[in-house]
Write a protein that holds these residues in place. Structure first.
Motif, short mmCIF file in Angstrom:
data_model
loop_
_atom_site.label_atom_id
_atom_site.label_comp_id
_atom_site.label_asym_id
_atom_site.label_seq_id
_atom_site.Cartn_x
_atom_site.Cartn_y
_atom_site.Cartn_z
N LYS A 1 5.09 1.75 5.38
CA LYS A 1 4.10 2.43 4.70
C LYS A 1 4.63 3.86 4.84
O LYS A 1 4.49 4.76 3.88
N THR B 1 -1.83 -2.93 -2.13
CA THR B 1 -2.95 -2.26 -1.61
C THR B 1 -4.32 -3.02 -1.49
O THR B 1 -4.24 -3.62 -2.45
N PHE C 1 -8.42 -4.00 8.18
CA PHE C 1 -7.28 -3.07 8.06
C PHE C 1 -6.37 -3.17 9.07
O PHE C 1 -5.15 -2.86 9.32
N GLU D 1 -2.87 -3.41 8.37
CA GLU D 1 -1.73 -2.24 8.51
C GLU D 1 -0.52 -2.48 9.18
O GLU D 1 -0.77 -3.27 10.05
N GLU E 1 -4.25 2.11 3.70
CA GLU E 1 -4.55 2.54 4.98
C GLU E 1 -6.17 2.57 5.15
O GLU E 1 -6.90 2.37 4.32
N LYS E 2 -6.77 2.72 6.42
CA LYS E 2 -8.23 2.87 6.76
C LYS E 2 -8.71 4.27 6.30
O LYS E 2 -9.83 3.98 5.61
#
Length: 487
Positions: free
Chosen positions: A23, A103, A123, A127, A135-136
């Protein structure tokens, strides 16, 4: 010695691949042709114990192989049954093996009570997984509110933004309706980001898209519109409360389209207030619904408020849709093309006739004797001698640049009609306040006769005549498209 070198190279290549697609290191970018492709998968409803998992995997892999998207966006209700963690790891493996970044925004079923995982805990599972790039997000209502910037094909400039927003699940007070909504702190976050990106782009908003799960209540407004295409197989299961998310999208003018899931028998797309509202195509074999499983594809164009979208299934592609024109492949297949006139014109302008009197319909002027005649540069009612109770008739030829489907509109107060080659395309007739009506017609390249009739009764007078196509952004018909015979 050679074995050590080979082992080192293998470790280096493996490590390099992991770094490239973590990421922190991945950077989304328009390709050299100025395009960026997204595959939307929605309502997978993965059940790790189901025999249908193989069918779902087959569907997703088929889409990824056929379309080769730059990004896959999963718009909710992804893993609906325990074991939850194993389910998410299994879904993630599909994209890891395909080497496609992905995503997620969560749906109402992803963290239902009794499943054992909160939205943020989901998440925590995904992640850091290979090729996962979401992402969160910041602490606010829901979990998974974040944006993905897409860079220009050259340089380090951000050229587009993909907003991922958690539409949440159920309200705490069930008297407020069955489904939750996007809350004010989330809307404020979006508005701030929109302004921030614009401030870094000479105060010009960036072409953007938004992804979440539960449709907005405004999806009801596009049903039956000429610019709406696709299947509506069930009602729209939106929140009962209108949180104002759509109003903010309208005000900020950056988001071209909103893409959701939730309603498995809906896959239609339409335009409301210049924003496309679209359902994805249900992707999971264990989800309810009659539509063939597949994906919605979105193709963005660099530095343009424009995208194409279509549905991909095992049978192929269908329901091509071109934003912002609202033209679709359905129109191209079902409309009869009108042939161009065998005429050559080089004098620009619009011929007009002017009338006064009380008219109930624009057709009433046909039998009347005009008070005035002449030539104008364009469709205009500014030369009217009185403020109320008058009418105009306009005739000209429009030069169509290429074969295709064209959308015309009149925005008028009071009534108006628009004809192409004597075929009624826009019927906006009658006595009314300002109202817009659209119509579509398929035209061969060349000259076509265009006639507009207009009436004004009491209070307020406006007339705008516009055009759009796949390659013409919506606008009032420009002077240089309108021609009259030499007299």
């Amino acid at each position: 010695m050679k074995k050590h070198i080979i082992l080192f190279l293998l470790l280096f290549l493996s490590f390099g691949s992991m770094v490239s697609f973590s990421k922190e290191n991945i950077q989304f970018r328009f390709n050299k042709a100025g395009q960026f492709k997204i595959a939307q998968f929605t309502d997978i409803h993965w059940n790790n114990t189901s025999d249908n998992c193989a069918k779902t995997i087959e569907t997703i892999k088929m889409v990824l192989d056929a379309e080769k998207p730059d990004l896959a966006v999963l718009t909710g209700d992804i893993v609906s049954d325990p074991p939850i963690k194993d389910g998410w790891l299994a879904v993630a493996k599909i994209f890891e093996e395909a080497k496609i970044p992905w995503t997620v925004v969560l749906g109402n079923h992803d963290s239902e009570k009794g499943r054992g995982f909160s939205r943020c805990q989901i998440f925590d599972i995904i992640e850091g997984l290979p090729y996962y790039t979401g992402e969160k997000g910041l602490p606010m209502t829901g979990c998974g509110n974040y944006e993905i910037p897409v860079q220009a094909s050259q340089g380090d400039k951000t050229a587009a933004v993909l907003y991922h927003i958690d539409s949440n699940d159920y309200p705490e007070n069930d008297k407020l309706g069955h489904y939750d909504w996007i809350h004010f702190d989330q809307i404020s976050w979006y508005r701030h980001l929109s302004d921030t990106y614009a401030s870094k782009n000479n105060n010009k908003v960036l072409p953007s898209l938004a992804f979440f799960h539960i449709p907005l209540i405004e999806y009801n407004n596009i049903v039956g519109k000429p610019t709406t295409v696709g299947t509506k197989g069930e009602g729209i299961a939106s929140a009962d409360v209108n949180s104002g998310m759509f109003a903010s999208l309208v005000e900020k003018q950056d988001v071209m389209g909103v893409f959701v899931g939730h309603d498995h028998n809906n896959d239609y797309i339409g335009i409301e207030k210049n924003i496309a509202l679209a359902f994805g195509r249900t992707s999971g074999a264990d989800a309810y619904g009659k539509l063939e499983r597949g994906s919605r594809i979105i193709l963005m164009y660099e530095d343009q408020f424009k995208f194409d979208s279509w549905i991909r299934t095992k049978k192929g592609t269908e329901l091509y849709y071109y934003y912002p024109s609202g033209i679709s492949s359905v129109n191209e297949k079902t409309l009869n093309f009108l042939p161009a006139k065998d005429i050559e014109l080089n004098k620009q302008g619009v011929e007009y006739t002017y009338y006064e009197g009380k008219f109930k319909s624009v057709d009433d002027i046909i039998s009347q004797k005009p008070l005035k005649e002449g030539v104008l540069k364009n469709f205009s009612i500014e030369s009217a001698a009185v403020e109320d109770y008058f009418a105009f008739g306009f005739k000209t030829y429009i030069k169509i640049p290429e074969r295709g489907v064209y959308r015309f509109y009149t925005n008028s107060d009071d009534g108006s009609k628009l004809y192409i080659d004597r075929q009624l395309v826009v019927d906006n007739d009658g006595s009314h306040s300002l109202k817009r009506v659209d119509g579509k017609v398929a035209l061969e390249a060349g000259f076509h006769e265009i006639e507009v009739r207009y009436l004004e009764n009491y209070m307020g007078q406006t007339l705008e005549v516009g055009i759009a196509s796949r390659h013409i952004l919506e606008q009032a018909i420009p002077d240089n498209m309108l021609f009259i015979p030499n007299r």
